[in-house]
Design a protein around this motif. Structure first.
Motif, PDB file in Angstrom:
ATOM      1  N   ARG A   1       0.933  -1.091   0.056  1.00 22.06           N
ATOM      2  CA  ARG A   1      -0.167   0.044  -0.068  1.00 22.06           C
ATOM      3  C   ARG A   1       0.868   1.174   0.037  1.00 22.06           C
ATOM      4  N   ARG A   2       1.921   1.304   0.763  1.00 23.83           N
ATOM      5  CA  ARG A   2       2.869   2.355   0.746  1.00 23.83           C
ATOM      6  C   ARG A   2       3.560   2.499  -0.625  1.00 23.83           C
ATOM      7  N   LEU A   3       3.885   1.442  -1.005  1.00 24.01           N
ATOM      8  CA  LEU A   3       4.820   1.669  -2.589  1.00 24.01           C
ATOM      9  C   LEU A   3       3.753   2.540  -3.463  1.00 24.01           C
ATOM     10  N   ALA A   4       2.357   2.409  -3.084  1.00 23.98           N
ATOM     11  CA  ALA A   4       1.496   3.061  -4.325  1.00 23.98           C
ATOM     12  C   ALA A   4       1.653   4.489  -4.380  1.00 23.98           C
ATOM     13  N   THR A   5       2.378   5.138  -3.274  1.00 24.29           N
ATOM     14  CA  THR A   5       2.646   6.430  -3.377  1.00 24.29           C
ATOM     15  C   THR A   5       4.114   6.624  -3.047  1.00 24.29           C
ATOM     16  N   THR A   6       5.100   5.711  -2.633  1.00 24.76           N
ATOM     17  CA  THR A   6       6.551   6.058  -2.639  1.00 24.76           C
ATOM     18  C   THR A   6       7.454   5.551  -3.650  1.00 24.76           C
ATOM     19  N   ALA A   7       6.997   4.367  -4.531  1.00 30.47           N
ATOM     20  CA  ALA A   7       7.705   3.750  -5.461  1.00 30.47           C
ATOM     21  C   ALA A   7       8.343   4.743  -6.335  1.00 30.47           C
ATOM     22  N   PRO A   8       9.551   4.445  -6.882  1.00 28.43           N
ATOM     23  CA  PRO A   8      10.070   5.685  -7.620  1.00 28.43           C
ATOM     24  C   PRO A   8       9.598   5.210  -9.105  1.00 28.43           C
ATOM     25  N   ARG A   9       9.157   4.131  -9.424  1.00 24.94           N
ATOM     26  CA  ARG A   9       8.683   3.796 -10.746  1.00 24.94           C
ATOM     27  C   ARG A   9       7.046   3.964 -10.800  1.00 24.94           C
ATOM     28  N   TRP A  10       6.540   4.588 -12.008  1.00 25.82           N
ATOM     29  CA  TRP A  10       5.011   4.650 -11.983  1.00 25.82           C
ATOM     30  C   TRP A  10       4.393   3.284 -12.125  1.00 25.82           C
ATOM     31  N   ARG A  11       5.169   2.390 -12.853  1.00 26.13           N
ATOM     32  CA  ARG A  11       4.569   1.218 -13.026  1.00 26.13           C
ATOM     33  C   ARG A  11       4.299   0.332 -11.901  1.00 26.13           C
ATOM     34  N   THR A  12       5.251   0.414 -10.813  1.00 27.13           N
ATOM     35  CA  THR A  12       5.508  -0.064  -9.644  1.00 27.13           C
ATOM     36  C   THR A  12       4.194   0.685  -8.849  1.00 27.13           C
ATOM     37  N   ARG A  13       3.984   1.958  -8.803  1.00 25.89           N
ATOM     38  CA  ARG A  13       3.014   2.532  -8.163  1.00 25.89           C
ATOM     39  C   ARG A  13       1.581   1.920  -8.339  1.00 25.89           C
ATOM     40  N   ILE A  14       1.384   1.905  -9.901  1.00 25.53           N
ATOM     41  CA  ILE A  14       0.170   1.698 -10.406  1.00 25.53           C
ATOM     42  C   ILE A  14      -0.313   0.108 -10.123  1.00 25.53           C
ATOM     43  N   ARG A  15       0.835  -0.734 -10.238  1.00 21.58           N
ATOM     44  CA  ARG A  15       0.664  -2.133  -9.750  1.00 21.58           C
ATOM     45  C   ARG A  15       0.346  -2.339  -8.184  1.00 21.58           C
ATOM     46  N   ALA A  16       1.005  -1.460  -7.485  1.00 19.39           N
ATOM     47  CA  ALA A  16       0.746  -1.384  -5.898  1.00 19.39           C
ATOM     48  C   ALA A  16      -0.801  -0.910  -5.803  1.00 19.39           C
ATOM     49  N   ARG A  17      -1.386  -0.137  -6.325  1.00 17.44           N
ATOM     50  CA  ARG A  17      -2.534   0.362  -6.004  1.00 17.44           C
ATOM     51  C   ARG A  17      -3.759  -0.633  -6.402  1.00 17.44           C
ATOM     52  N   LEU A  18      -3.346  -1.367  -7.644  1.00 18.56           N
ATOM     53  CA  LEU A  18      -4.342  -2.366  -7.785  1.00 18.56           C
ATOM     54  C   LEU A  18      -4.241  -3.837  -6.975  1.00 18.56           C
ATOM     55  N   THR A  19      -3.309  -3.928  -6.297  1.00 20.78           N
ATOM     56  CA  THR A  19      -3.044  -5.206  -5.630  1.00 20.78           C
ATOM     57  C   THR A  19      -2.895  -5.150  -4.211  1.00 20.78           C
ATOM     58  N   TRP A  20      -2.984  -4.049  -3.522  1.00 25.79           N
ATOM     59  CA  TRP A  20      -2.824  -4.210  -2.063  1.00 25.79           C
ATOM     60  C   TRP A  20      -3.926  -4.521  -1.213  1.00 25.79           C
ATOM     61  N   ARG A  21      -5.102  -4.099  -1.962  1.00 23.25           N
ATOM     62  CA  ARG A  21      -6.343  -4.508  -1.102  1.00 23.25           C
ATOM     63  C   ARG A  21      -6.618  -5.935  -1.385  1.00 23.25           C
ATOM     64  N   PRO A  22      -6.717  -6.446  -2.644  1.00 25.84           N
ATOM     65  CA  PRO A  22      -6.839  -8.194  -2.656  1.00 25.84           C
ATOM     66  C   PRO A  22      -5.745  -8.814  -2.018  1.00 25.84           C
ATOM     67  N   MET A  23      -4.638  -8.259  -1.887  1.00 32.60           N
ATOM     68  CA  MET A  23      -3.432  -8.733  -0.984  1.00 32.60           C
ATOM     69  C   MET A  23      -3.854  -8.815   0.465  1.00 32.60           C
ATOM     70  N   ALA A  24      -4.476  -7.734   0.727  1.00 28.24           N
ATOM     71  CA  ALA A  24      -4.818  -7.890   2.297  1.00 28.24           C
ATOM     72  C   ALA A  24      -6.002  -8.816   2.595  1.00 28.24           C
ATOM     73  N   ALA A  25      -6.774  -9.042   1.606  1.00 25.28           N
ATOM     74  CA  ALA A  25      -8.094  -9.778   1.662  1.00 25.28           C
ATOM     75  C   ALA A  25      -7.427 -11.550   1.937  1.00 25.28           C
ATOM     76  N   LEU A  26      -6.589 -11.462   0.764  1.00 20.51           N
ATOM     77  CA  LEU A  26      -6.001 -12.993   1.008  1.00 20.51           C
ATOM     78  C   LEU A  26      -5.190 -13.233   2.017  1.00 20.51           C
ATOM     79  N   GLU A  27      -4.353 -12.294   2.774  1.00 21.01           N
ATOM     80  CA  GLU A  27      -3.766 -12.615   4.019  1.00 21.01           C
ATOM     81  C   GLU A  27      -4.773 -12.917   5.030  1.00 21.01           C
ATOM     82  N   ARG A  28      -5.822 -11.975   5.201  1.00 22.20           N
ATOM     83  CA  ARG A  28      -6.719 -12.364   6.254  1.00 22.20           C
ATOM     84  C   ARG A  28      -7.650 -13.521   6.198  1.00 22.20           C
ATOM     85  N   HIS A  29      -7.740 -13.862   4.917  1.00 21.70           N
ATOM     86  CA  HIS A  29      -8.667 -15.231   4.570  1.00 21.70           C
ATOM     87  C   HIS A  29      -7.667 -16.416   5.107  1.00 21.70           C
ATOM     88  N   VAL A  30      -6.346 -16.404   4.744  1.00 23.07           N
ATOM     89  CA  VAL A  30      -5.554 -17.467   5.102  1.00 23.07           C
ATOM     90  C   VAL A  30      -5.213 -17.392   6.741  1.00 23.07           C
TER      91      VAL A  30
END
Length: 419
Positions: free
Chosen positions: A150-179
């Motif tokens: 989630r923090r990489l979504a705003t701090t990552a130096p590369r724009w592609r990394t920021r976009i990927r982080a914005r798209l994935t951190w919420r489903p990642m959190a949901a997967l963590e909690r489910h498991v």
């Protein structure tokens, strides 16, 4: 140092995230610390099944032949899995890996999975499959991966990394909690992970994952000499950090601290050991602030003995971690008799709760951290006291003890072989 009589009967399956690499002779290469981990697990269980991703290309410098595990390697079955951190690769590999994981789970009596990530997180896939197969499982993690992303979504130096982080951190959190919610046992490295995940876990446990031996701790004679040297207060402060120059480690905050120290007239020499995506930015900021004569970036140290020597020689470890994680370098500093001075967090605070071997300030405040370091520079007797306190805080940490603790928790927390 095997003790066959004390091994838990049956087979333990563990999924690890440190990858294998192929050696030129066709054998396997694995990180030296991961080899030590397999050796320690094998001390406590009759057999091990290890599911593990495989990477291609040149291995990092610290990867060694898996034979480093020693004679207990004969009781360890390696199950190589394709590394698939991209969505398309993950979906293509999923059917094959699911079959491999099901087979490994079926052959094991107890199962434990390291988790972290989204696509390519074979540990999470294994946990889901184990639940479907009716087998209780343990999870292990050493940082709050979704929050880091989630923090990489705003701090990552590369724009592609920021976009990927914005798209994935919420489903990642949901997967963590489910498991974690369906795990019979949660093994969380450090207070940061425990505090984040305990509310979702039926049985959360605080553990540590370190590979330090008693010989890695600073000796009594070296500690006394270090205390005496620092108490004299007649030399510039020796400051150090060891780790990747990545946004989550706060390298630009770190150099900002040093800039404040220079402005305050504090005499110091500082070194940052490691590579990372922001190494060039870090060097550029060092040059901009006119610190090149007192701040150096020696690069990555592959030799663990050299890392520990660098930490023992330092007066303090200065760190600016921005995300909730449990960095082992803080423990390595403490066992070296080196106080930890940095941004506060549950992990760091817990490490020095016993003897106060460090000073912590609010996250994101380099001026406050610089003020704390400057105060110690003006009070060498106090800094010498912190050196002794750091060594006392680090005293309990050694690999034999922490792996015995984790093995005991798995043995007690998961049902064993039937009959």
């Amino acid at each position: 140092m095997s003790a066959p009589a004390s091994r838990t009967p049956g087979t333990l399956l563990i999924h690890v995230t440190v990858p294998l690499f192929r050696a030129p002779d066709g054998g396997w290469l694995l990180e030296d610390q991961a080899c030590n981990g397999l050796r320690l697990w094998a001390q406590h269980f009759q057999r091990l099944i290890v599911t593990i991703p495989v990477e291609t290309g040149a291995p990092p410098p610290s990867w060694v032949p898996v034979s480093r595990v020693g004679p207990d390697l004969d009781r360890i079955e390696l199950v190589p899995l394709p590394s698939a951190w991209r969505a398309d690769r993950f979906l293509r590999a999923l059917p094959q890996v699911a079959r491999q994981l099901k087979g490994a789970i079926a052959r094991a009596d107890r199962v434990a999975f390291a988790i972290g990530g989204l696509f390519g997180d074979w540990g999470a896939v294994g946990a889901i499959l184990a639940r479907r197969m009716g087998k209780p499982y343990a999870v292990w993690t050493d940082r709050v991966e979704s929050e880091v992303t989630r923090r990489l979504a705003t701090t990552a130096p590369r724009w592609r990394t920021r976009i990927r982080a914005r798209l994935t951190w919420r489903p990642m959190a949901a997967l963590e909690r489910h498991v974690i919610r369906h795990a019979a046992l949660g093994l969380f490295h450090g207070r940061e992970c425990l505090d984040a995940y305990a509310p979702f876990c039926a049985r959360p446990e605080l553990v540590h994952d370190i590979h330090l031996k008693r010989a890695d701790h600073i000796s009594a004679a070296d500690l006394a000499a270090k205390v005496a040297r620092i108490a004299r207060g007649d030399a510039p402060l020796r400051l150090v950090y060891v780790g990747r120059a990545d946004p989550m480690k706060g390298p630009l905050d770190w150099v900002a601290v040093l800039g404040h120290l220079a402005q305050a007239g504090v005499a110091f020499q500082a070194r940052w050991y490691g590579g990372g995506a922001q190494l060039a930015d870090l060097q550029a900021e060092i040059d901009r602030l006119g610190l090149a004569d007192r701040v150096s970036l020696p690069g990555f140290l592959a030799d663990r003995a050299a890392v520990m020597a660098a930490l023992r020689e330092a007066d303090a470890l200065v760190f600016c971690h921005l995300t909730p994680e449990s960095p082992r370098v803080l423990i390595e500093a403490l066992v070296s008799g080196t106080p930890i001075l940095g941004y506060g967090g549950a992990f760091a605070a817990d490490l020095i709760a016993g003897h106060g071997g460090g000073v912590l300030v609010p996250v994101g405040d380099p001026a406050a951290l610089a003020a704390a370091v400057a105060a110690l520079a003006r009070d060498p007797a106090r800094l010498a006291e912190l050196v002794q306190a750091a060594a006392a805080d680090g005293a309990p940490f050694e690999d034999e003890a922490v792996f015995a603790h984790r093995s005991h928790l798995i043995t007690q927390g998961l049902p064993g072989p039937r009959g």
